[in-house]
Design an enzyme around this catalytic site. Structure first.
Site, PDB file in Angstrom:
ATOM      1  N   LEU A  40      66.383  16.724  14.172  1.00 23.22           N
ATOM      2  CA  LEU A  40      66.475  17.179  12.709  1.00 23.22           C
ATOM      3  C   LEU A  40      65.014  17.009  12.249  1.00 23.22           C
ATOM      4  O   LEU A  40      64.500  16.113  12.299  1.00 23.22           O
ATOM      5  CB  LEU A  40      67.394  16.582  11.847  1.00 23.22           C
ATOM      6  N   ASN A  41      64.308  17.877  11.486  1.00 20.96           N
ATOM      7  CA  ASN A  41      63.315  17.840  10.546  1.00 20.96           C
ATOM      8  C   ASN A  41      63.485  18.407   9.226  1.00 20.96           C
ATOM      9  O   ASN A  41      64.622  18.143   8.667  1.00 20.96           O
ATOM     10  CB  ASN A  41      61.999  17.992  11.244  1.00 20.96           C
ATOM     11  N   ASP A  42      62.719  19.221   8.750  1.00 23.10           N
ATOM     12  CA  ASP A  42      62.801  19.560   7.227  1.00 23.10           C
ATOM     13  C   ASP A  42      64.069  19.968   6.705  1.00 23.10           C
ATOM     14  O   ASP A  42      64.860  20.826   7.430  1.00 23.10           O
ATOM     15  CB  ASP A  42      61.844  20.756   7.069  1.00 23.10           C
TER      16      ASP A  42
HETATM   17  C1  FRU Z   1      57.120  20.260   8.599  1.00 24.03           C
HETATM   18  C2  FRU Z   1      56.985  21.649   9.647  1.00 24.03           C
HETATM   19  C3  FRU Z   1      56.736  22.993   8.739  1.00 24.03           C
HETATM   20  C4  FRU Z   1      57.418  24.008   9.856  1.00 24.03           C
HETATM   21  C5  FRU Z   1      58.472  23.156  10.281  1.00 24.03           C
HETATM   22  C6  FRU Z   1      58.728  23.367  11.997  1.00 24.03           C
HETATM   23  O1  FRU Z   1      57.696  19.370   9.192  1.00 24.03           O
HETATM   24  O2  FRU Z   1      55.855  21.434  10.293  1.00 24.03           O
HETATM   25  O3  FRU Z   1      55.686  23.317   8.402  1.00 24.03           O
HETATM   26  O4  FRU Z   1      58.115  24.969   9.215  1.00 24.03           O
HETATM   27  O5  FRU Z   1      58.230  21.773  10.198  1.00 24.03           O
HETATM   28  O6  FRU Z   1      59.875  22.649  12.121  1.00 24.03           O
END
Ligand code: FRU
Length: 485
Positions: A40-42
């Site tokens: 999971l990220n953003d």
């Molecule tokens: C930030 C990012 C965003 C991009 C997304 C890809 O963490 O690099 O700029 O849209 O993650 O997962």
């Protein structure tokens, strides 16, 4: 079967296949949002719409690394209990084949509109970027409308993360960008109908004052007002450490100023980091029906030893912060846990009035994996005061230097690493501990420190130590789980 159906099926299979190993991880959190498997990220598309809070997230179901991202989806009535919804977006179409990257949500004509970046890479690794729209009547099933914005001149294809809002009867969008001369920037667009977008120019960055030389890329911009003041949050990349600042691989912070919607001009001041800890990036906010500005952030930082987290052995990686309400106090953005989180508290508080003098103590019933601590009326005499959690994270306040530190045992090599900031004084601390994460709110959110840390799994100890005199009142609650159905 369509590509979208195939990808969904594969992702759901991946969840089923790994359910047990994920759930058996002693570092799995209790009250933070996490992926069911994978990375999971953003936070994306955060909105209160049609009675529900929606929080989407960047998700890689097939590995604990980055790649062609999906949008996972959580829904909540109260920001506390969350239901995992159907997958919102899969990278199934040509304009997003290497990822449905970050973006935002807005309600319009009884439909939920998602704006996101379609990330495309060709065989040589060249990148293309499309700002795309997907629309839903029920908030669950999304109909992709495809790209609505192509890359304007003056920028490289590092152009992503659209955040949309309505103001004075018009729609605006900020996009994270890199100018052709490789400066981090925020691009501004406007639209009457959410379909046709006009590029109004650069809102901030691009090598111009007051930021000047401020990194090579800005990610995840978000412009909103707090108390009639405009705040631009973004995540710059390419800043060098300066004293105690900019210690992480990439930063997240804000500038405050005045946005003029007619001209599209934003006059603003200097950059301030939002969080002083190790793990905080790509925050996104929304204004809810009560008029509160609420923030979620990703509790990690890209490229910052991501592959060394021990949770990888259990097939999952990363989590969100708790939801935080933002306020502006004395020209500074302060963060407070949303009030609803009080309903996580299980039973009555354990309370102590504590006086320490050259002591290292445990307090009766003050321990645990998922707890909230509230210390107020803190008085530290000349020496220092510290709290050690699970033997693996420690907060220290030195009265002499007015210096606050969060230390942790590095999950890479076990050495002690720290993040710090100066305070005028230390009056109160609100600390959220959750198994392998800590969020510290100092003096009612004047500063926050957010981090993952990895204690020996059965070490639930919390230890208080003081050199010279320290006194405080403490309340401690055990906290419950947040994932509902
Ligand atoms: C930030 C990012 C965003 C991009 C997304 C890809 O963490 O690099 O700029 O849209 O993650 O997962």
């Amino acid at each position: 079967m369509s590509r979208d159906q195939q990808l969904r099926r594969k992702a759901y299979e991946e969840i089923e296949l790994n359910k047990d190993i994920v759930e058996q991880d002693p570092y799995r959190l209790k009250y933070h949002l996490m992926p069911p498997v994978g990375l999971l990220n953003d936070p994306n598309g955060f909105i209160q719409w049609d009675g529900n809070y929606h929080l989407f997230y960047q998700w890689m179901p097939f590995k604990t690394g980055h790649g062609a991202k999906f949008w996972g989806h959580y829904v909540s009535k109260d920001l506390v209990t969350w239901k995992h919804e159907e997958i919102a977006l899969t990278p199934s179409e040509w304009f997003e084949k290497n990822g449905c990257y970050s973006g935002s949500a807005i309600g319009h004509n009884d439909e939920l509109h998602l704006f996101y970046t379609g990330n495309v890479k060709d065989k040589e690794g060249n990148r293309e970027t499309y700002q795309c729209l997907a629309v839903s009547g029920d908030g669950v099933n999304f109909d992709k409308k495809g790209p609505v914005i192509e890359l304007p001149v003056g920028y490289t294809s590092h152009f992503r993360d659209p955040k949309v809002w309505e103001q004075d009867g018009r729609y605006f969008m900020v996009v994270g960008a890199q100018t052709s001369d490789l400066k981090g920037a925020v691009a501004l667009f406007a639209s009457e109908d959410l379909i046709d977008w006009e590029h109004l120019g650069m809102l901030a960055g691009g090598g111009k004052p007051p930021l000047n030389d401020f990194g090579y890329m800005f990610e995840c911009p978000d412009l909103f007002s707090l108390d009639e003041t405009d705040v631009l949050v973004f995540s710059p990349q390419g800043l060098k450490p300066e004293g105690m600042e900019y210690q992480n691989v990439y930063q997240s912070g804000y500038v405050i100023g005045t946005f003029e919607p007619v001209s599209g001009v934003f006059m603003h001041g200097e950059f301030e980091e939002l969080d002083r800890g190790f793990d905080f990036y790509a925050p996104q906010t929304t204004e809810d029906e009560q008029g509160r500005r609420i923030l979620f952030a990703w509790m990690s930082v890209p490229d910052q030893n991501e592959q060394d987290h021990p949770t990888i052995g259990h097939k999952w990686l990363h989590n969100m912060t708790i939801p935080r309400e933002l306020r502006l106090t004395g020209g500074k953005v302060v963060q407070l846990p949303v009030q609803e989180l009080e309903s996580l508290r299980l039973g009555e508080a354990i309370e102590h009035k504590v006086v320490l003098n050259y002591e290292n103590v445990k307090l009766k019933e003050v321990s645990g994996k998922a707890v909230e601590l509230l210390l107020d009326n803190i008085q530290v005499s000349e020496g220092w005061f510290s709290i050690t959690i699970g033997g693996a994270a420690r907060i220290v306040y030195s009265k002499k230097q007015n210096l606050f530190s969060l230390e942790r045992k590095s999950y890479v090599d076990g050495t002690v690493e720290k993040r710090q900031c100066y305070l005028d004084d230390l009056n109160s601390l609100r600390i959220f501990i959750d198994t392998s994460s800590i969020e510290v709110f100092i003096n009612n959110g004047e500063e926050t420190f957010t981090a993952r840390f990895y204690p020996v799994p059965d070490d639930e100890s919390i230890q208080f130590e003081s050199l010279r005199n320290t006194s405080f009142n403490i309340k401690k609650w055990n906290l419950g789980n947040i994932i509902g159905e």
